[in-house]
Design a protein around this motif. Structure first.
Motif, PDB file in Angstrom:
ATOM      1  N   ALA A 167      -8.574   0.720 -10.592  1.00 29.02           N
ATOM      2  CA  ALA A 167      -7.827   1.506  -9.776  1.00 29.02           C
ATOM      3  C   ALA A 167      -6.650   0.609  -9.503  1.00 29.02           C
ATOM      4  O   ALA A 167      -6.863  -0.798  -9.384  1.00 29.02           O
ATOM      5  CB  ALA A 167      -8.141   1.896  -8.749  1.00 29.02           C
ATOM      6  N   LYS A 168      -5.377   1.037  -9.178  1.00 29.91           N
ATOM      7  CA  LYS A 168      -4.377   0.095  -8.893  1.00 29.91           C
ATOM      8  C   LYS A 168      -4.305  -0.154  -7.380  1.00 29.91           C
ATOM      9  O   LYS A 168      -4.170   0.851  -6.757  1.00 29.91           O
ATOM     10  CB  LYS A 168      -3.002   0.665  -9.308  1.00 29.91           C
ATOM     11  CG  LYS A 168      -1.580  -0.198  -9.372  1.00 29.91           C
ATOM     12  CD  LYS A 168      -0.524   0.428  -9.927  1.00 29.91           C
ATOM     13  CE  LYS A 168       0.712  -0.522  -9.597  1.00 29.91           C
ATOM     14  NZ  LYS A 168       0.449  -1.974 -10.105  1.00 29.91           N
ATOM     15  N   LEU A 169      -3.981  -1.279  -6.859  1.00 29.54           N
ATOM     16  CA  LEU A 169      -3.830  -1.521  -5.465  1.00 29.54           C
ATOM     17  C   LEU A 169      -2.327  -1.020  -4.856  1.00 29.54           C
ATOM     18  O   LEU A 169      -1.448  -0.868  -5.674  1.00 29.54           O
ATOM     19  CB  LEU A 169      -3.795  -2.977  -5.120  1.00 29.54           C
ATOM     20  CG  LEU A 169      -5.240  -3.488  -5.338  1.00 29.54           C
ATOM     21  CD1 LEU A 169      -5.308  -5.186  -5.308  1.00 29.54           C
ATOM     22  CD2 LEU A 169      -6.287  -3.104  -4.333  1.00 29.54           C
ATOM     23  N   PRO A 170      -2.500  -0.561  -3.822  1.00 25.57           N
ATOM     24  CA  PRO A 170      -1.216  -0.037  -3.081  1.00 25.57           C
ATOM     25  C   PRO A 170      -0.347  -1.410  -3.152  1.00 25.57           C
ATOM     26  O   PRO A 170      -0.611  -2.414  -2.918  1.00 25.57           O
ATOM     27  CB  PRO A 170      -1.602   0.366  -1.720  1.00 25.57           C
ATOM     28  CG  PRO A 170      -3.028   0.872  -1.699  1.00 25.57           C
ATOM     29  CD  PRO A 170      -3.572  -0.089  -2.772  1.00 25.57           C
ATOM     30  N   PRO A 171       1.093  -1.114  -2.951  1.00 23.30           N
ATOM     31  CA  PRO A 171       2.149  -2.205  -3.036  1.00 23.30           C
ATOM     32  C   PRO A 171       1.826  -2.841  -1.485  1.00 23.30           C
ATOM     33  O   PRO A 171       1.836  -2.027  -0.514  1.00 23.30           O
ATOM     34  CB  PRO A 171       3.333  -1.736  -3.378  1.00 23.30           C
ATOM     35  CG  PRO A 171       3.100  -0.195  -3.125  1.00 23.30           C
ATOM     36  CD  PRO A 171       1.791   0.080  -3.331  1.00 23.30           C
ATOM     37  N   GLN A 172       2.331  -4.078  -1.452  1.00 24.47           N
ATOM     38  CA  GLN A 172       2.374  -5.138  -0.316  1.00 24.47           C
ATOM     39  C   GLN A 172       1.241  -4.925   0.709  1.00 24.47           C
ATOM     40  O   GLN A 172       1.192  -5.529   1.625  1.00 24.47           O
ATOM     41  CB  GLN A 172       3.476  -4.308   0.626  1.00 24.47           C
ATOM     42  CG  GLN A 172       4.806  -4.385  -0.343  1.00 24.47           C
ATOM     43  CD  GLN A 172       5.475  -5.482  -0.724  1.00 24.47           C
ATOM     44  OE1 GLN A 172       5.233  -6.500  -0.221  1.00 24.47           O
ATOM     45  NE2 GLN A 172       5.825  -5.749  -2.112  1.00 24.47           N
ATOM     46  N   ALA A 173      -0.056  -4.457   0.193  1.00 24.47           N
ATOM     47  CA  ALA A 173      -1.241  -4.545   0.983  1.00 24.47           C
ATOM     48  C   ALA A 173      -1.685  -6.021   1.199  1.00 24.47           C
ATOM     49  O   ALA A 173      -1.777  -6.892   0.112  1.00 24.47           O
ATOM     50  CB  ALA A 173      -2.463  -3.810   0.451  1.00 24.47           C
ATOM     51  N   PRO A 174      -2.038  -6.641   2.365  1.00 32.08           N
ATOM     52  CA  PRO A 174      -2.398  -7.976   2.562  1.00 32.08           C
ATOM     53  C   PRO A 174      -3.826  -8.295   2.341  1.00 32.08           C
ATOM     54  O   PRO A 174      -4.104  -9.311   1.970  1.00 32.08           O
ATOM     55  CB  PRO A 174      -2.044  -8.154   3.766  1.00 32.08           C
ATOM     56  CG  PRO A 174      -2.167  -7.012   4.607  1.00 32.08           C
ATOM     57  CD  PRO A 174      -1.770  -6.188   3.557  1.00 32.08           C
ATOM     58  N   PHE A 175      -4.667  -7.312   2.261  1.00 34.83           N
ATOM     59  CA  PHE A 175      -6.071  -7.574   1.778  1.00 34.83           C
ATOM     60  C   PHE A 175      -6.717  -6.254   1.319  1.00 34.83           C
ATOM     61  O   PHE A 175      -6.189  -4.979   1.482  1.00 34.83           O
ATOM     62  CB  PHE A 175      -6.743  -8.112   3.195  1.00 34.83           C
ATOM     63  CG  PHE A 175      -6.846  -7.013   4.391  1.00 34.83           C
ATOM     64  CD1 PHE A 175      -8.036  -6.106   4.392  1.00 34.83           C
ATOM     65  CD2 PHE A 175      -5.906  -6.961   5.384  1.00 34.83           C
ATOM     66  CE1 PHE A 175      -7.849  -5.048   5.351  1.00 34.83           C
ATOM     67  CE2 PHE A 175      -5.933  -5.951   6.394  1.00 34.83           C
ATOM     68  CZ  PHE A 175      -7.067  -5.052   6.225  1.00 34.83           C
TER      69      PHE A 175
END
Length: 384
Positions: A167-175
């Motif tokens: 799956a693709k991570l949400p943008p700008q998530a720090p962790f």
């Protein structure tokens, strides 16, 4: 007011922290319901309904103080909807519902998460492949991943029969943090350990905190920090503080060859530690990681935090440590699941108490803390 039919609505909608959405819970244990503070509310009520909100009420509990309630004796193997109602003098407000199921607990073997792991270098906004070990007897697996601080807002929440999801991570998530629960025809197993990963941009961090790992719940008050350096330029040190913003009570420890020897961490408190690097007059910060410090690290199994009060319980010594950041602790009381008082004796008069009756493993304790100058006790803190 104790009714939800009063005129008006509260300015805030209740937010449920536990249980997390779409989760299965073992029937042998009561369901812990916890919500965040509700602005304008004097009290709250928890409701569980069967299948639909216009269905029959399965269970209800009023909460006069605090934000937690325990529900047991619930029907199994059917959808239940939990909601919280905040009640104030001039109105009420209702949370969105959470769907859960109560099912038998299955004895499934422990398993390991394969990837990603805590110190993998993962770029912000990239695709991630989650993989875990197959469990004998399991028919499906519940995967939850979130870039929030808790699983009450999962970014990925799916049930599959395999052991891998991309799956693709949400943008700008720090962790990122993720976990998996195995399910069989007999019921559900325990959740896996949670893996938390600090996400990065294309340039890797120059300093990487290694040990103790993020979120460890049993760290000696004296021991060693370990980091990895990608270059040798500049001086490096470790900072530790009970303040996550490092504004107060910061201790600094020198580091050599990636190892820093520390001493004097406050017992029974959450401690944040980070690596700092100084080059000329420029200071770079890496971290922080959160840990729980205690003198008896290997035997601590229970912990809890409620607002500015930290609580740690050591089943080996039967010591209960309570600390408050803002007020003096006036009294501490402990109860078992049936509401029976558990006898405790004060050890030092202000931060440690000794439980005089043996408490079995996996038994839940309910601790009520009274602070000086407050008319009501803090909400019940549950320690497993």
């Amino acid at each position: 007011s104790s009714s939800t039919s009063v005129f008006g609505t509260l300015p805030a909608i209740p937010w449920i922290v536990y249980p997390e959405p779409s989760t299965y819970h073992a029937a042998e244990r009561p369901i812990l319901v916890m919500h965040r503070p509700i602005a304008g509310a004097d009290s709250s009520r928890v409701e569980l309904r069967s299948k639909f909100l216009n269905g029959s009420v399965v269970a209800t509990r009023g909460i006069a103080t605090g934000r937690t309630a325990l529900l047991d004796g619930l029907p199994t193997n059917e959808d239940l909807l939990v909601r919280v109602i905040g009640i104030g003098r001039y109105g009420s407000s209702v949370s969105t519902v959470r769907r859960i199921q109560v099912v038998p607990r299955a004895l499934l073997q422990p398993f390991e998460l394969v990837q990603p792991l805590a110190f993998d270098k993962i770029r912000i906004g990239s695709q991630v492949t989650y993989e875990w070990q197959r469990v004998e007897g399991a028919k499906e697996y519940h995967l939850q991943a979130t870039t929030s601080t808790a699983f009450d807002r999962p970014d990925l929440d799916t049930v599959i029969s395999g052991t891998q999801v991309t799956a693709k991570l949400p943008p700008q998530a720090p962790f990122l943090q993720w976990r998996v629960q195995a399910r069989s025809a007999a019921g559900v197993g325990d959740w896996s350990d949670t893996v938390r990963i600090a996400l990065r941009y294309d340039v890797p961090e120059e300093l990487l905190p290694i040990a103790p790992p993020f979120g460890q719940r049993a760290v000696p008050t004296s021991g060693q920090f370990e980091i990895v350096r990608s270059d040798t330029v500049g001086s490096v040190s470790i900072e530790a503080s009970t303040d996550p913003y490092f504004d107060d009570s910061v201790s600094t420890f020198a580091i050599a060859d990636g190892i820093s020897t520390y001493a004097g961490l406050p017992q029974g408190r959450n401690v944040y530690w980070r690596a700092t690097k100084k080059v000329n007059n420029s200071l770079k910060l890496f971290g922080p990681s959160s840990i729980l410090a205690t003198d008896n690290a290997v035997s601590v199994r229970g912990f809890a935090d409620d607002d500015d009060v930290s609580i740690a319980f050591d089943r080996n010594t039967m010591f209960l440590t309570c600390r408050s950041l803002s007020s003096e602790i006036e009294s501490v009381e402990a109860f078992d699941l049936l509401g029976r008082r558990i006898e405790i004796d004060s050890v030092d008069g202000h931060s440690q108490w000794k439980i005089t009756r043996a408490v079995a493993d996996h038994t839940m304790l309910f601790v009520v803390v009274r602070l000086s100058g407050r008319p009501l006790p803090l909400g019940t803190v549950v320690i497993r």
